[in-house]
Scaffold this active site. Structure first.
Site, PDB file in Angstrom:
ATOM      1  N   TYR A  59      -3.183  -1.790  10.037  1.00  0.00           N
ATOM      2  CA  TYR A  59      -3.528  -1.862   8.525  1.00  0.00           C
ATOM      3  C   TYR A  59      -1.568  -1.063   8.060  1.00  0.00           C
ATOM      4  O   TYR A  59      -1.402  -1.972   7.165  1.00  0.00           O
ATOM      5  CB  TYR A  59      -4.303  -0.975   7.873  1.00  0.00           C
ATOM      6  N   SER A  83       0.951  -1.494   0.377  1.00  0.00           N
ATOM      7  CA  SER A  83      -0.101   0.191   0.241  1.00  0.00           C
ATOM      8  C   SER A  83       0.694   1.265   0.107  1.00  0.00           C
ATOM      9  O   SER A  83       1.815   1.490   0.544  1.00  0.00           O
ATOM     10  CB  SER A  83      -1.050  -0.146   1.406  1.00  0.00           C
TER      11      SER A  83
END
Length: 250
Positions: free
Chosen positions: A152, A139
């Site tokens: 996350y 990400s």
């Protein structure tokens, strides 16, 4: 990618489905995995109707036994594994004060431990063949901090670092390891980031913070994955490739 054997996790929706479709269009033979049997069968039917050789093996990445089972099944089907794409992942919102031990453990299990186990399961076959490419889907939050998604961000940053370390460990084995780092992408997972309110309004708000003025399409991330897996990137390993419309450049 003509004739390459590609094992893709989290392949039944969103970025994973787009990755499967992109590899199929490039001529790869696919072994797909995920948890949603209905979506998997719909994707299999669509790809096979186009003449693509595709298999599906159900698997929960939170189960430590899944990695070995997927690798063994792929080798039984094709005798080799040329490409592994670790795409399966999950999102949990929250600060440290809002994150439970159970949320922390499960998300790290799926986003970090599962890709580690998948890599470990396919590496012996790749090293024996002296060829292979692993692409981990991280990400852009692996490259910078973000508010309200602590675990996350931690999981994706660790996945990015794992990619670099594995790339160095296996640089002389014929195995390349890279990661793509997508920004906000129009997928079902993005909807999880929305608390309340109109989706179009939320999407517009997200787009306003991206230099290119919009969120990514899943197909744009998929093309970057295919590139890193292909011989077009033959001298690239340990790369963290942002596909984020310029967000991480700010």
């Amino acid at each position: 990618m003509q004739g390459k054997v590609c094992l893709i996790t989290g392949a039944t929706s969103g970025i994973g489905r787009a990755i499967a479709e992109a590899f199929a269009a490039a001529g790869a033979m696919l072994v797909l995995s995920g948890r949603d049997e209905a979506r998997a069968q719909a994707l299999l039917a669509a790809l096979r109707a186009q003449g693509h050789e595709t298999h599906f093996i159900a698997g929960d990445q939170a189960d430590p036994a899944t990695a070995g089972r997927l690798a063994e099944a792929t080798l039984a089907l094709h005798g080799r594994i040329d490409v592994l794409v670790n795409n399966a992942g999950m999102l949990t919102n929250g600060t440290a004060l809002e994150t439970t031990d159970a949320q922390w453990s499960r998300l790290l299990e799926v986003n970090l431990s599962a890709p580690f186990r998948m890599c470990r399961a396919v590496l012996p076959a790749m090293i024996a063949a002296r060829r292979g490419s692993i692409v981990n889907v991280a990400s852009d939050w692996a490259l910078m901090g973000a508010r309200g998604a602590l675990v996350y961000c931690v999981s994706k940053a660790a996945l990015a670092q794992m990619s670099r370390c594995m790339a160095l460990d296996h640089a002389t084995d014929g195995v390349r390891v890279n990661a793509v780092c997508p920004g906000d992408t129009d997928t079902p997972m993005l909807d999880q980031a929305f608390s309340t309110g109109d989706r179009a309004t939320k999407m517009q708000a997200l787009a306003s913070g991206i230099p290119m003025g919009r969120v990514a399409r899943p197909q744009e991330v998929a093309q970057a994955v295919v590139f890193l897996a292909s011989e077009a990137a033959s001298f690239m390993t340990g790369v963290l490739l942002p596909v984020d419309g310029g967000t991480s450049a700010q």
